[in-house]
Write a protein that holds these residues in place. Structure first.
Motif, mmCIF file in Angstrom:
data_model
loop_
_atom_site.group_PDB
_atom_site.id
_atom_site.type_symbol
_atom_site.label_atom_id
_atom_site.label_comp_id
_atom_site.label_asym_id
_atom_site.label_seq_id
_atom_site.Cartn_x
_atom_site.Cartn_y
_atom_site.Cartn_z
ATOM 1 N N LYS A 1 0.635 3.237 -3.448
ATOM 2 C CA LYS A 1 -0.278 4.381 -3.363
ATOM 3 C C LYS A 1 0.411 5.661 -2.909
ATOM 4 C CE LYS A 1 -4.419 4.399 -2.828
ATOM 5 N NZ LYS A 1 -5.816 4.296 -3.314
ATOM 6 N N LYS A 2 1.492 5.518 -2.141
ATOM 7 C CA LYS A 2 2.132 6.702 -1.567
ATOM 8 C C LYS A 2 3.522 6.973 -2.128
ATOM 9 C CE LYS A 2 -1.478 7.389 0.755
ATOM 10 N NZ LYS A 2 -2.333 8.552 0.475
ATOM 11 N N THR B 1 -7.464 -4.930 -3.516
ATOM 12 C CA THR B 1 -8.275 -4.136 -2.603
ATOM 13 C C THR B 1 -9.748 -4.542 -2.687
ATOM 14 O OG1 THR B 1 -8.890 -2.357 -4.113
ATOM 15 C CG2 THR B 1 -6.696 -2.231 -3.101
ATOM 16 N N LEU C 1 -3.094 -3.090 -6.601
ATOM 17 C CA LEU C 1 -1.955 -2.215 -6.349
ATOM 18 C C LEU C 1 -0.669 -2.990 -6.598
ATOM 19 C CD1 LEU C 1 -3.116 -0.651 -2.949
ATOM 20 C CD2 LEU C 1 -3.579 0.184 -5.267
ATOM 21 N N GLU D 1 -9.396 -2.924 -7.092
ATOM 22 C CA GLU D 1 -8.156 -2.351 -7.597
ATOM 23 C C GLU D 1 -6.987 -3.272 -7.271
ATOM 24 O OE1 GLU D 1 -5.672 1.892 -7.221
ATOM 25 O OE2 GLU D 1 -7.305 1.422 -5.832
ATOM 26 N N TYR E 1 0.829 -1.206 0.000
ATOM 27 C CA TYR E 1 0.000 0.000 0.000
ATOM 28 C C TYR E 1 0.866 1.259 0.000
ATOM 29 C CZ TYR E 1 -3.949 3.009 1.362
ATOM 30 O OH TYR E 1 -4.918 3.979 1.407
ATOM 31 N N ASP F 1 -4.618 7.334 4.750
ATOM 32 C CA ASP F 1 -5.862 7.821 4.142
ATOM 33 C C ASP F 1 -7.086 7.721 5.043
ATOM 34 O OD1 ASP F 1 -4.712 8.503 1.602
ATOM 35 O OD2 ASP F 1 -4.610 6.359 1.140
#
Length: 339
Positions: A23-24, A46, A52, A50, A19, A172
């Motif tokens: 994502k970051k 997810t 990742l 999705e 993650y 998040d």
């Protein structure tokens, strides 16, 4: 780009590493005993469908290598592994390294405050940030669910609000800063829930006793377990009244389960859909069923959960007779697993 080191190769370690990388855009290192089992790419599925695809920067069993440049360290480990991991990483962390735990109720803060230098920033989640399951070790995992919000405790940090905002951005979710590590460390979930039920089931058990079936942990929950749970909860709150914690940071067990007494608590626990089908940790033999003393219910929730409430109670002089009895029984019975 910040560098994060994830210590541990469990489900949460997989999901958080993927993650934060995907994502970051963080540089993610993994400290694990089995680096050869990890690939450079980590796929996370997810709940939204999705996929990742995160890339790992370093995977190593060498703490000096895995912690190189890491500004954030996150232990994703069971209670029994925390002290050893802290000893392993101790030479490679300093005031620039924020060392944390994905779950704080198994003793992280107590061990870290004892073992690490007093200027090393510490942090920990009150509850795990994700529901996670590994699919293929070192390669893929499922992110099954999120928490609506997160609570974290931070110690030895000059700017706690800045760190809170960082964790809020990385995961998040709205993130609340707790007053101190006690509010993250002490909970009336597993550390008193599991011991209450195990004691009601096996208080008179010995190695010559066998059962004719494997008990359902919650669906066959009984009033004795509820009485123990209510008593442990009251003693926990007696401890909390002598600590610098907010009065409302924890909800009493009867209020949490919308119950008024042991009988209504039993009915409530038996009815919870999420508890359906969960079996008591037991082992079958030719003679019948016996408790599985090596399960985390015995090895984790007594010696790395209830233990810290018990020790704090005795340190500050709070009388906890029910906790004394159940904790002592649990520690002794857990030791039988080594025979």
């Amino acid at each position: 780009m910040k560098t994060v080191c994830i210590c541990g190769g469990g489900s949460l370690g997989h999901v958080i590493a993927g993650y934060l990388s995907a994502k970051k855009g963080l540089r993610v290192n993994i400290l694990t005993r089995s680096p050869e089992r990890w690939s450079a790419e980590l796929q996370i599925n997810t709940p939204e469908g999705e996929v990742l695809k995160g890339r790992l920067h370093t995977v190593s069993d060498n703490p000096q290598e895995a912690l190189l440049g890491a500004e954030i360290v996150l232990l994703c480990l069971p209670g029994y592994a925390i002290r050893g991991e802290l000893e392993k990483i101790r030479p490679y962390v300093n005031r620039q390294t924020c060392v944390g735990s994905v779950f704080s109720s198994t003793g992280f803060f107590f061990e870290a405050l004892e073992l690490l230098d007093e200027d090393v920033p510490l942090w920990g989640f009150q509850r795990v940030p994700f529901i996670a399951r590994t699919r293929e070790y070192g390669k893929s995992a499922n992110l099954l669910g999120y928490k609506a919000a997160h609570n974290i405790a931070v110690e030895n940090c000059d700017n706690k609000e800045e760190f809170r905002l960082l964790i809020e951005r990385l995961f998040d979710r709205p993130t609340k800063l707790l007053n101190n590590h006690y509010e993250a460390s002490f909970t009336n979930s597993n550390p008193i829930l599991h011991p209450s039920r195990l004691y009601s089931l096996f208080a008179d058990w010995n190695e010559n006793v066998y059962y004719d079936h494997r008990f359902l942990f919650y669906e066959e929950w009984d009033d004795a377990a509820s009485c123990h749970l209510i008593s442990l909860d009251r003693e926990l709150f007696a401890v909390l009244r002598n600590l610098p914690v907010s009065k409302d940071f924890l909800v009493p067990i009867l209020e949490y389960y919308e119950s008024s007494d042991a009988e209504s608590l039993t009915r409530k626990i038996r009815s919870i859909s999420g508890f359906k089908g969960i079996k008591t940790p037991m082992i079958e033999s030719d003679n019948g069923w016996q408790p599985d003393l090596k399960s985390r219910y015995f090895q984790e929730d007594f010696t790395y959960g209830l233990r810290y409430i018990y020790e704090t109670a005795h340190r500050i002089g709070v009388n906890v007779p029910i906790m004394d009895r159940i904790y002592s029984w649990g520690v002794n019975i857990a030791k039988m697993a080594d025979r």
